[in-house]
Scaffold this motif. Structure first.
Motif, mmCIF file in Angstrom:
data_model
loop_
_atom_site.group_PDB
_atom_site.id
_atom_site.type_symbol
_atom_site.label_atom_id
_atom_site.label_comp_id
_atom_site.label_asym_id
_atom_site.label_seq_id
_atom_site.Cartn_x
_atom_site.Cartn_y
_atom_site.Cartn_z
ATOM 1 N N LEU A 17 -8.008 -4.919 11.572
ATOM 2 C CA LEU A 17 -8.001 -3.672 10.613
ATOM 3 C C LEU A 17 -7.296 -3.484 8.728
ATOM 4 O O LEU A 17 -7.914 -3.047 8.147
ATOM 5 C CB LEU A 17 -7.062 -2.517 11.505
ATOM 6 C CG LEU A 17 -6.861 -2.276 13.086
ATOM 7 C CD1 LEU A 17 -6.228 -1.320 13.894
ATOM 8 C CD2 LEU A 17 -8.204 -1.607 13.140
ATOM 9 N N LYS A 18 -6.752 -5.172 8.713
ATOM 10 C CA LYS A 18 -6.319 -4.560 7.576
ATOM 11 C C LYS A 18 -7.504 -5.501 6.424
ATOM 12 O O LYS A 18 -8.184 -4.611 5.393
ATOM 13 C CB LYS A 18 -5.422 -5.931 7.176
ATOM 14 C CG LYS A 18 -4.604 -5.578 7.750
ATOM 15 C CD LYS A 18 -3.077 -6.985 7.766
ATOM 16 C CE LYS A 18 -1.792 -6.377 8.673
ATOM 17 N NZ LYS A 18 -0.705 -7.414 8.675
ATOM 18 N N HIS A 20 -11.041 -4.476 7.532
ATOM 19 C CA HIS A 20 -12.178 -3.746 7.946
ATOM 20 C C HIS A 20 -11.138 -2.523 8.527
ATOM 21 O O HIS A 20 -11.612 -2.053 8.994
ATOM 22 C CB HIS A 20 -13.217 -3.641 8.845
ATOM 23 C CG HIS A 20 -13.751 -6.069 8.131
ATOM 24 N ND1 HIS A 20 -14.734 -5.929 7.851
ATOM 25 C CD2 HIS A 20 -13.416 -6.424 9.023
ATOM 26 C CE1 HIS A 20 -15.020 -7.230 7.513
ATOM 27 N NE2 HIS A 20 -13.821 -7.754 8.464
ATOM 28 N N PRO A 21 -10.922 -1.662 7.725
ATOM 29 C CA PRO A 21 -10.418 -0.869 8.085
ATOM 30 C C PRO A 21 -11.096 0.635 8.889
ATOM 31 O O PRO A 21 -10.732 2.205 9.063
ATOM 32 C CB PRO A 21 -8.927 -0.387 6.209
ATOM 33 C CG PRO A 21 -9.648 -0.734 5.499
ATOM 34 C CD PRO A 21 -10.443 -1.662 5.913
ATOM 35 N N ASP A 22 -12.132 0.648 7.707
ATOM 36 C CA ASP A 22 -13.163 1.852 8.374
ATOM 37 C C ASP A 22 -13.939 1.210 8.813
ATOM 38 O O ASP A 22 -15.168 1.777 9.060
ATOM 39 C CB ASP A 22 -13.506 2.272 7.176
ATOM 40 C CG ASP A 22 -12.124 3.118 6.264
ATOM 41 O OD1 ASP A 22 -11.576 3.701 7.072
ATOM 42 O OD2 ASP A 22 -12.522 2.990 5.032
ATOM 43 N N ASP A 23 -13.962 0.033 10.074
ATOM 44 C CA ASP A 23 -14.539 0.122 10.298
ATOM 45 C C ASP A 23 -15.837 0.574 11.348
ATOM 46 O O ASP A 23 -14.972 1.221 12.453
ATOM 47 C CB ASP A 23 -14.178 -0.995 11.797
ATOM 48 C CG ASP A 23 -16.041 -2.103 11.863
ATOM 49 O OD1 ASP A 23 -16.825 -1.488 11.890
ATOM 50 O OD2 ASP A 23 -15.408 -3.841 12.101
ATOM 51 N N PRO A 24 -17.164 1.113 11.315
ATOM 52 C CA PRO A 24 -17.770 2.230 11.864
ATOM 53 C C PRO A 24 -18.372 1.400 13.281
ATOM 54 O O PRO A 24 -18.829 2.542 14.267
ATOM 55 C CB PRO A 24 -19.059 2.262 10.881
ATOM 56 C CG PRO A 24 -19.515 1.140 10.649
ATOM 57 C CD PRO A 24 -18.602 0.002 9.831
ATOM 58 N N GLY A 44 -5.292 5.003 13.433
ATOM 59 C CA GLY A 44 -6.818 5.123 14.255
ATOM 60 C C GLY A 44 -7.697 5.067 15.760
ATOM 61 O O GLY A 44 -8.259 5.767 15.936
ATOM 62 N N LYS A 83 -20.811 1.322 19.614
ATOM 63 C CA LYS A 83 -19.391 1.216 19.346
ATOM 64 C C LYS A 83 -18.672 0.584 20.497
ATOM 65 O O LYS A 83 -19.398 -0.278 21.616
ATOM 66 C CB LYS A 83 -18.606 2.293 19.790
ATOM 67 C CG LYS A 83 -18.894 3.627 18.836
ATOM 68 C CD LYS A 83 -18.592 3.625 17.700
ATOM 69 C CE LYS A 83 -18.961 5.144 16.848
ATOM 70 N NZ LYS A 83 -17.974 4.944 15.563
ATOM 71 N N GLU A 129 0.574 4.954 13.683
ATOM 72 C CA GLU A 129 -0.062 5.870 12.962
ATOM 73 C C GLU A 129 1.009 7.392 14.127
ATOM 74 O O GLU A 129 1.035 6.931 14.989
ATOM 75 C CB GLU A 129 -0.918 6.695 12.625
ATOM 76 C CG GLU A 129 -1.732 5.243 11.022
ATOM 77 C CD GLU A 129 -3.325 6.122 11.391
ATOM 78 O OE1 GLU A 129 -3.514 6.328 12.442
ATOM 79 O OE2 GLU A 129 -3.636 5.355 10.272
ATOM 80 N N ALA A 133 -5.784 11.094 15.098
ATOM 81 C CA ALA A 133 -6.698 10.841 14.576
ATOM 82 C C ALA A 133 -7.693 11.884 14.987
ATOM 83 O O ALA A 133 -7.807 11.926 15.829
ATOM 84 C CB ALA A 133 -6.908 8.826 15.042
ATOM 85 N N THR A 136 -15.044 11.918 15.378
ATOM 86 C CA THR A 136 -16.684 12.298 14.674
ATOM 87 C C THR A 136 -16.975 12.395 16.524
ATOM 88 O O THR A 136 -17.764 11.654 17.231
ATOM 89 C CB THR A 136 -17.254 11.371 13.780
ATOM 90 O OG1 THR A 136 -16.489 11.261 12.787
ATOM 91 C CG2 THR A 136 -18.227 11.691 13.783
#
Length: 278
Positions: A17-18, A20-24, A44, A83, A129, A133, A136
């Motif tokens: 996560l550090k 690739h914080p936005d790994d699709p 997330g 995913k 967090e 979250a 999509t």
């Protein structure tokens, strides 16, 4: 996406996560209680209320939801074939294992279990967090694969087969018929009892015990990898973890009985034993 193991450690997920914080291609699914999710969760992570993994119709509340219900659920959380799902909960793996079984049922095989779940993540100081979250949404078209499911009629026909092992994940009191949560108490004839709680290491933030230890525990009870193994509990919640453990141990022929004791113990035509097996 890196090739992650089925049993994923908190440090591994945190490092990813550090970097690739936005790994699709990553979808983290939290099956903790709503209170714990809103208190803190893995960054997330999308929340799945555990009740949505079961049909909820009495007496066998644990049966698989309908195809339409599953399509709605997994579309809401944004599941797509590419995913990689990371599943976790706040209790040591029951609901996360139930989610992984459900993914097997719908044919999605890209997943990992976060060892120790929320307890390991929080207690070891990984970032959290509090705000929910946002997923999509996707458009999931589900086809049910019954290979990993045991229905009661086929189960009854298998009783007494030397190649069948039955893993009852309930407490010893439920197994012996001393604690009754249905019309009848006891266990399925031939079932071996290993309480799901015995699989967890409470000194290591509810991580699973060492796999070699788990294998020895199963061997002692005759739940061996050369057999077809059907696991259950009261509602296929606790046995979500036992199903997961057998996947980790590379058992080739495993099924979960989602009707579980909620169905078996409430019918009049099912054989029941009490006490301990000889």
């Amino acid at each position: 996406m890196q090739d992650w193991p089925l049993l994923l450690e908190a440090d591994q997920l945190d490092d990813h996560l550090k970097a690739h914080p936005d790994d699709p291609e990553l979808l983290i699914l939290d099956t903790s209680s709503a209170d714990n999710y809103h208190k803190h969760h893995v960054p997330g992570a999308i929340h799945i209320p555990p009740a949505r993994l079961q049909r909820g119709e009495k007496p066998a509340v644990g049966k698989l939801p309908s195809q339409e219900q599953l399509e709605a659920l997994f579309s809401e959380v944004g599941l797509t074939p590419d995913k990689h799902v990371v599943a976790y909960d706040d209790e040591g793996g029951g609901w996360a294992g139930r989610l992984i079984w459900t993914l097997d049922v719908i044919g999605h095989t890209r997943y990992s279990y976060l060892n120790g779940g929320l307890q390991a993540w929080v207690n070891e100081g990984h970032p959290v967090e509090t705000a929910p979250a946002t997923a999509t949404p996707s458009n999931v078209d589900i086809h049910i694969d019954s290979t990993v499911m045991a229905d009661i009629e086929s189960f009854l026909k298998l009783l007494g087969n030397s190649q069948l092992a039955i893993w009852d994940a309930r407490s010893a009191e439920e197994y012996r018929g001393e604690k009754v949560l249905a019309k009848r108490g006891g266990h399925i004839p031939g079932a071996a009892n290993l309480d799901w709680l015995e699989l967890m290491d409470r000194d290591r933030n509810l991580r699973l015990k060492d796999l070699s230890t788990l294998q020895s525990m199963l061997n002692e009870r005759g739940i061996t990898a050369d057999k077809t193994v059907i696991t259950h509990c009261q509602s296929h919640h606790r046995s979500g973890l036992t199903y997961l453990v057998m996947k980790l141990l590379d058992y080739p022929h495993i099924k979960a009985y989602d009707g579980s004791w909620g169905e078996w113990g409430n019918r009049e035509d099912t054989p029941v034993n009490t006490g301990d097996e000889p």
